[in-house]
Design a protein around this motif. Structure first.
Motif, PDB file in Angstrom:
ATOM      1  N   ARG A 183      40.112  39.281  38.079  1.00  0.00           N
ATOM      2  CA  ARG A 183      41.323  38.893  37.368  1.00  0.00           C
ATOM      3  C   ARG A 183      42.507  39.762  37.766  1.00  0.00           C
ATOM      4  O   ARG A 183      43.659  39.308  37.750  1.00  0.00           O
ATOM      5  CB  ARG A 183      41.081  38.981  35.862  1.00  0.00           C
ATOM      6  CG  ARG A 183      42.261  38.563  34.996  1.00  0.00           C
ATOM      7  CD  ARG A 183      41.908  38.609  33.530  1.00  0.00           C
ATOM      8  NE  ARG A 183      40.802  37.710  33.214  1.00  0.00           N
ATOM      9  CZ  ARG A 183      40.284  37.568  32.003  1.00  0.00           C
ATOM     10  NH1 ARG A 183      40.764  38.313  30.987  1.00  0.00           N
ATOM     11  NH2 ARG A 183      39.284  36.724  31.803  1.00  0.00           N
ATOM     12  N   LEU A 184      42.253  41.004  38.123  1.00  0.00           N
ATOM     13  CA  LEU A 184      43.330  41.923  38.486  1.00  0.00           C
ATOM     14  C   LEU A 184      43.623  41.938  39.985  1.00  0.00           C
ATOM     15  O   LEU A 184      44.485  42.712  40.423  1.00  0.00           O
ATOM     16  CB  LEU A 184      42.980  43.342  38.040  1.00  0.00           C
ATOM     17  CG  LEU A 184      42.853  43.577  36.533  1.00  0.00           C
ATOM     18  CD1 LEU A 184      42.435  45.013  36.266  1.00  0.00           C
ATOM     19  CD2 LEU A 184      44.157  43.255  35.822  1.00  0.00           C
ATOM     20  N   GLN A 185      42.923  41.131  40.763  1.00  0.00           N
ATOM     21  CA  GLN A 185      43.134  41.144  42.205  1.00  0.00           C
ATOM     22  C   GLN A 185      44.567  40.822  42.611  1.00  0.00           C
ATOM     23  O   GLN A 185      45.156  41.543  43.427  1.00  0.00           O
ATOM     24  CB  GLN A 185      42.157  40.166  42.877  1.00  0.00           C
ATOM     25  CG  GLN A 185      40.732  40.654  42.965  1.00  0.00           C
ATOM     26  CD  GLN A 185      40.563  41.774  43.969  1.00  0.00           C
ATOM     27  OE1 GLN A 185      41.265  41.849  44.972  1.00  0.00           O
ATOM     28  NE2 GLN A 185      39.625  42.669  43.693  1.00  0.00           N
ATOM     29  N   PRO A 186      45.210  39.767  42.088  1.00  0.00           N
ATOM     30  CA  PRO A 186      46.608  39.510  42.486  1.00  0.00           C
ATOM     31  C   PRO A 186      47.549  40.647  42.116  1.00  0.00           C
ATOM     32  O   PRO A 186      48.439  41.004  42.891  1.00  0.00           O
ATOM     33  CB  PRO A 186      46.944  38.211  41.733  1.00  0.00           C
ATOM     34  CG  PRO A 186      45.631  37.573  41.451  1.00  0.00           C
ATOM     35  CD  PRO A 186      44.671  38.697  41.227  1.00  0.00           C
ATOM     36  N   PHE A 187      47.350  41.219  40.930  1.00  0.00           N
ATOM     37  CA  PHE A 187      48.196  42.337  40.506  1.00  0.00           C
ATOM     38  C   PHE A 187      48.000  43.548  41.399  1.00  0.00           C
ATOM     39  O   PHE A 187      48.973  44.230  41.776  1.00  0.00           O
ATOM     40  CB  PHE A 187      47.879  42.694  39.050  1.00  0.00           C
ATOM     41  CG  PHE A 187      48.624  43.894  38.549  1.00  0.00           C
ATOM     42  CD1 PHE A 187      49.944  43.794  38.135  1.00  0.00           C
ATOM     43  CD2 PHE A 187      47.995  45.132  38.498  1.00  0.00           C
ATOM     44  CE1 PHE A 187      50.632  44.905  37.686  1.00  0.00           C
ATOM     45  CE2 PHE A 187      48.672  46.251  38.039  1.00  0.00           C
ATOM     46  CZ  PHE A 187      49.995  46.138  37.633  1.00  0.00           C
ATOM     47  N   MET A 188      46.769  43.852  41.774  1.00  0.00           N
ATOM     48  CA  MET A 188      46.498  45.012  42.616  1.00  0.00           C
ATOM     49  C   MET A 188      47.038  44.796  44.031  1.00  0.00           C
ATOM     50  O   MET A 188      47.584  45.727  44.637  1.00  0.00           O
ATOM     51  CB  MET A 188      44.994  45.282  42.663  1.00  0.00           C
ATOM     52  CG  MET A 188      44.366  45.553  41.303  1.00  0.00           C
ATOM     53  SD  MET A 188      45.033  47.000  40.486  1.00  0.00           S
ATOM     54  CE  MET A 188      44.471  48.296  41.578  1.00  0.00           C
TER      55      MET A 188
END
Length: 430
Positions: A183-188
């Motif tokens: 879920r945090l891949q795009p943000f990271m």
């Protein structure tokens, strides 16, 4: 009868107005003998080159961010170091006779007092853990208190520089765990990886604490734990050896400012070289290749994603997974290896007689200058051979920052602390 009366009335009321008539004449335009020149033939439109379509990335914002970030972090560290030092001087002054201030107070006295305060704080923490675990079982409560006591004792026995290094390592581990969340891949990818073609500057700072691979995370933790504490100790000793050196209660903020500034400088060095040197070469080769194949898109990412290898030299070793590695030199980067190289160079110059031990072969140590020099030569070889796995330009930039700071850093830190310090009143003055 009515009509005749209306006509007579209208004649008397509205007199007749005579409007003269004007004759209308038409004048034809005169014919001239001059001829109009024929329109110039339209020039053929020159097709836009690939460089004109996708533009040219800039380094101005990144340079401003790195310079301002360095100034802000050093000013903040110097200001709070002065505040902590003044507080400890005041505490030790009240505990001693007024005639001894400030001649018998040293930096070592303030550090010892800070350690004693840390012991008291850890004991209070152990007492609070015991109070909060009263409802648990005896064995569970004993295990929790034993773990807390072991961690607290280990944290107390190490130096202050190693403590700040452990905190940075915990931050790196937390960022690595965030990478494991889908879920945090795009943000990271957007905020913790520095892409030289994105135009963003804040990622130069956040990428310092980001490691996607567990191998890189282990290397960062290993080198930071080993060279970080020695670098902090060197900065502390150099501060005490200066003729006009000031009292310093803690060196952790100085070390943290040095670490962040080294990472920013290393990231800026890599950014400038990749944008101003590698990018034009890659675009020129892609422009030649685009004449034989249709262009798919006019964006940096889409063009460079399918870019052919730009290195003319081949690697010594060919592996089976080499085709899966990114080949273009403008891939996004993450990691604190540039700052780690600054720590290694500062340690090698500050402790030339020290040795470093390796895991394999066991019980084998090499001089620290040989080890650091070998790594620098390996980076130079990687640039010459066109290796892409590590950011060799960031490594050399961090090493250059560490060498320059070894020569001018302690005096600069002393000058900055004197500049941001409040004027201290003389003893005995009201």
């Amino acid at each position: 009868m009515l009509w005749s009366a209306f006509r007579q009335c209208s004649r008397r009321t509205f007199p007749h107005i005579h409007v003269p008539r004007r004759s209308f004449h038409y004048y034809s335009p005169r014919r001239t003998t001059a001829t109009v020149p024929p329109p110039a033939p339209a020039l053929p439109l020159q097709p836009e080159t690939l460089a004109q379509k996708i533009g040219r990335p800039s380094v101005r914002n990144q340079s401003i961010f790195a310079i301002l970030g360095t100034c802000v972090v050093f000013t903040y560290a110097a200001t709070w170091t002065n505040i902590e030092t003044d507080e400890w001087i005041e505490k030790l002054t009240h505990a001693r006779a007024p005639s001894t201030w400030p001649h018998t107070i040293t930096s070592a006295d303030m550090r010892n007092a800070a350690n004693f305060a840390l012991v008291t704080e850890l004991r209070e923490g152990l007492k609070n853990v015991g109070i909060r675990t009263e409802g648990l079982g005896v064995q569970t409560r004993n295990v929790i208190m034993r773990v807390w006591a072991t961690v607290a004792q280990t944290y107390l026995n190490v130096t202050e520089g190693k403590r700040i290094c452990w905190k940075i390592c915990l931050l790196n581990v937390g960022v690595w765990l965030a990478w494991k969340s889908k879920r945090l891949q795009p943000f990271m990818l957007r905020n913790f990886v520095h892409d030289p073609l994105s135009g963003r500057s804040s990622t130069m700072l956040t990428s310092m604490f980001s490691s996607r691979l567990v191998l890189l995370l282990a290397l960062n933790v290993f080198f930071l734990d080993g060279f970080g504490s020695s670098s902090s100790f060197h900065l502390l000793k150099r501060q005490e050896q200066l003729p006009d050196g000031q009292l310093e209660a803690s060196s952790r903020l100085h070390f943290l400012a040095f670490f962040i500034s080294a990472g920013l400088f290393a990231a800026l060095t890599s950014h400038i070289i990749r944008v101003k040197v590698l990018y034009p070469r890659l675009i020129s080769r892609l422009s030649v290749a685009s004449n034989q194949r249709p262009a798919t898109s006019d964006t940096w990412a889409s063009v460079l994603r399918s870019a052919p290898p730009t290195s003319r030299l081949r690697s010594f070793i060919r592996s089976t997974f080499a085709s899966s590695l990114p080949q273009n030199p403008l891939i996004p980067r993450a990691g604190a290896t540039g700052a780690l190289y600054a720590l290694m160079v500062l340690t090698a110059l500050g402790f030339p007689n020290a040795e470093i031990a390796l895991f394999y072969p066991p019980d084998y140590s090499v001089p620290v200058q040989w080890g650091v020099g070998s790594l620098l030569l390996l980076d130079i070889l990687g640039i010459w051979r066109g290796w892409r796995f590590f950011d060799h330009f960031a490594h050399l930039g961090g090493a250059a920052f560490g060498a320059v700071y070894y020569v001018y850093g302690p005096r600069f830190w002393n000058w900055l602390r004197a500049g941001v310090a409040d004027p201290r009143p003389e003893p005995g003055s009201s």
